[in-house]
Enzyme design. Structure first.
Site, PDB file in Angstrom:
ATOM      1  N   LYS A 171       0.941  -1.269   0.044  1.00  0.00           N
ATOM      2  CA  LYS A 171       0.103   0.009  -0.015  1.00  0.00           C
ATOM      3  C   LYS A 171       0.846   1.340   0.005  1.00  0.00           C
ATOM      4  O   LYS A 171       0.357   2.424  -0.588  1.00  0.00           O
ATOM      5  CB  LYS A 171      -0.845   0.090   1.021  1.00  0.00           C
TER       6      LYS A 171
ATOM      7  N   GLU B  38      -9.806   6.170   3.301  1.00  0.00           N
ATOM      8  CA  GLU B  38     -10.536   4.819   3.733  1.00  0.00           C
ATOM      9  C   GLU B  38      -9.479   3.890   4.155  1.00  0.00           C
ATOM     10  O   GLU B  38      -8.353   3.749   3.581  1.00  0.00           O
ATOM     11  CB  GLU B  38     -11.424   4.430   2.872  1.00  0.00           C
TER      12      GLU B  38
ATOM     13  N   SER C 197       1.906  -9.863  -0.634  1.00  0.00           N
ATOM     14  CA  SER C 197       1.579  -8.536  -0.559  1.00  0.00           C
ATOM     15  C   SER C 197       1.684  -7.827   0.906  1.00  0.00           C
ATOM     16  O   SER C 197       1.846  -6.455   0.719  1.00  0.00           O
ATOM     17  CB  SER C 197      -0.172  -8.177  -1.102  1.00  0.00           C
TER      18      SER C 197
HETATM   19  C1  LIG Z   1      -4.967  -4.003   1.152  1.00  0.00           C
HETATM   20  C2  LIG Z   1      -4.288  -5.363   0.842  1.00  0.00           C
HETATM   21  C3  LIG Z   1      -4.729  -6.251  -0.058  1.00  0.00           C
HETATM   22  C4  LIG Z   1      -5.763  -5.937  -1.181  1.00  0.00           C
HETATM   23  O1  LIG Z   1      -6.026  -5.044  -1.697  1.00  0.00           O
HETATM   24  P1  LIG Z   1      -5.643  -4.808  -3.104  1.00  0.00           P
HETATM   25  O2  LIG Z   1      -5.955  -3.600  -3.969  1.00  0.00           O
HETATM   26  O3  LIG Z   1      -6.333  -5.834  -4.073  1.00  0.00           O
HETATM   27  O4  LIG Z   1      -4.071  -5.279  -3.353  1.00  0.00           O
HETATM   28  C5  LIG Z   1      -3.967  -7.259  -0.055  1.00  0.00           C
HETATM   29  N1  LIG Z   1      -3.042  -7.569   0.812  1.00  0.00           N
HETATM   30  C6  LIG Z   1      -2.635  -6.621   1.497  1.00  0.00           C
HETATM   31  C7  LIG Z   1      -1.436  -7.255   2.562  1.00  0.00           C
HETATM   32  C8  LIG Z   1      -3.240  -5.560   1.830  1.00  0.00           C
HETATM   33  O5  LIG Z   1      -2.900  -4.810   2.826  1.00  0.00           O
END
Ligand SMILES: *Cc1c(COP(=O)(O)O)cnc(C)c1O
Length: 404
Positions: free
Chosen positions: A94, A116, A384
């Protein structure tokens, strides 16, 4: 393909039939101003150099590519490589986008940021960028998500941002987005809204995608360096769709690389308690954009469910809808229990506690994809984020399973 990717979206923000701007007239001028400012910044070497320098010194990029040898042996098939976005500052991808947008807002002369957040990772990222740049930050968060992701509530406050609890509806991400839009409409003169994913009206899906493609650009070069070739598959979890699109886009023109998005199946798509917008939704409008939405026949947005707050959103970015229609990307879903099992597996086998969101992508790779492929092939997975924030959720899931 009539239109090449780099030309999209078109001037109206459309990816084929998807995307666009479905917003009240009061927001149109602000979106036009933002589009003009973003396009100028995007094409300005000075802006790109400033962003690149901060991504390196503040965020810690490039994030590593990691060959997960024990996970690979466990799955018994293709080689599994993890793109370590969990090692980016604040613990998820993010920050790539939050930092880019905060720099853009500064350039536009806006001193106040609203954002948000669902799982809290975007709230933390926005609050972090604002602290570093000396900007005011207000984060809207559903009360249910504040309960599920309490550690991040404290982090956001520690960083000097204000959290405004959202009590409407299911008290999760969908309601938090609506509240943030309301704030932006009211205070648009001095305020920028940092959306956390590739959703919302044009130019957000384009802009957030561009800020997140650093994931795929790095990973593509790192795979070539590590293995001498591109992976056969690139896989990522899909909430709004930003870490997945960031990974996928730099591979879109590599026809040999299959791109698979993993949505949150919750209790199972057939139960209606899920957050799989593409697998279990239909085309409609949500938060200013046309895409797949989890809704009734007459357009009523439905409550979603996922054990992972970051995937618990009834929409998905319009570029995903378009790539799916072109047949360039594929989507599958993973249910809550499989995600929890993968969370524990990666923790014990690799010494990496993944975010529950990322655990969805890993579950699909370890349980289904990698075992079906030969050892010579490679699967690149976007890790992620990190899972520290999910300890309470895992404990609750364990207790519920024990009680059953
Ligand atoms: C917010 C988040 C997601 C999902 O959001 P995307 O916009 O689909 O990437 C996935 N993994 C983590 C660790 C997140 O914080």
């Amino acid at each position: 393909m009539a239109t090449t990717r780099s030309e999209l979206p078109d001037a109206a923000g459309r990816f084929g039939d998807f995307g666009g701007r479905f917003v009240p007239e009061t927001l149109m001028a602000a979106l036009d101003e933002l589009t003009t400012a973003y396009v100028a910044a995007r094409d300005d070497d000075g802006f790109q150099a400033e962003l690149a320098a901060l991504l390196k010194s503040f965020v810690g990029r490039p994030t590593p590519l990691y060959h997960a040898a024990r996970l690979t042996a466990h799955a018994g098939g293709a080689q599994i490589y993890l793109k370590r976005e969990d090692l980016a500052h604040t613990g998820a991808h993010k920050i790539n986008n939050a930092l880019g947008q905060a720099l853009l807002a500064q350039r536009m002369g806006k001193r106040r940021i609203v954002a948000e957040t669902g799982a809290g990772m975007h709230g933390v990222a926005a609050a972090t960028a604002c602290a570093m740049l000396g900007m005011d930050c207000v984060v809207y968060m559903g009360e249910e998500d504040m309960r599920r992701q309490e550690p991040n509530v404290h982090r956001i406050r520690m960083l000097g941002a204000e959290i405004r609890p959202v009590t409407a509806g299911a008290r999760t991400l969908k309601e938090a987005v609506s509240e943030t839009i309301r704030d932006w409409v009211t205070n648009v003169a001095d305020t920028h809204y940092i959306i956390g994913s590739v959703v919302g009206p044009h130019p957000y899906p384009m802009m957030v995608r561009d800020f997140q493609t650093v994931i795929g650009r790095e990973a593509r070069a790192q795979m070539l360096e590590a293995t001498g070739s591109l992976p056969e598959y690139a896989v990522a979890c899909v909430g709004g769709g930003s870490n997945s699109l960031g990974l996928f886009v730099p591979f879109v023109d590599d026809a040999s690389v299959r791109l698979i998005g993993v949505e949150a199946g919750g209790d199972g798509i057939e139960t209606g308690r899920h957050a799989a917008s593409i697998g279990g939704g239909r085309v409609g409008v949500l938060h200013g954009s046309m895409s797949y939405v989890i809704q009734t026949d007459d357009g009523q947005i439905l409550d979603t469910h996922s054990i992972s707050a970051g995937l618990d959103y009834p929409g998905v970015g319009p570029e995903h809808a378009w790539l799916k229609e072109l047949g360039r990307t594929e989507y599958v879903s993973v249910n809550d229990p499989e995600a929890v099992a993968a969370f524990k597996l990666v923790s014990t086998l690799e010494g990496i506690i993944p975010a529950l969101e990322s655990a969805h992508a890993i579950a699909y790779v370890v349980d289904t994809l990698a075992p079906s492929l030969p050892r010579e092939q490679a699967v690149l997975v976007c890790l992620s984020g990190r899972g520290d924030k999910d300890m309470g959720t895992i404990r609750e899931a364990d207790e519920a399973a024990g009680a059953r």
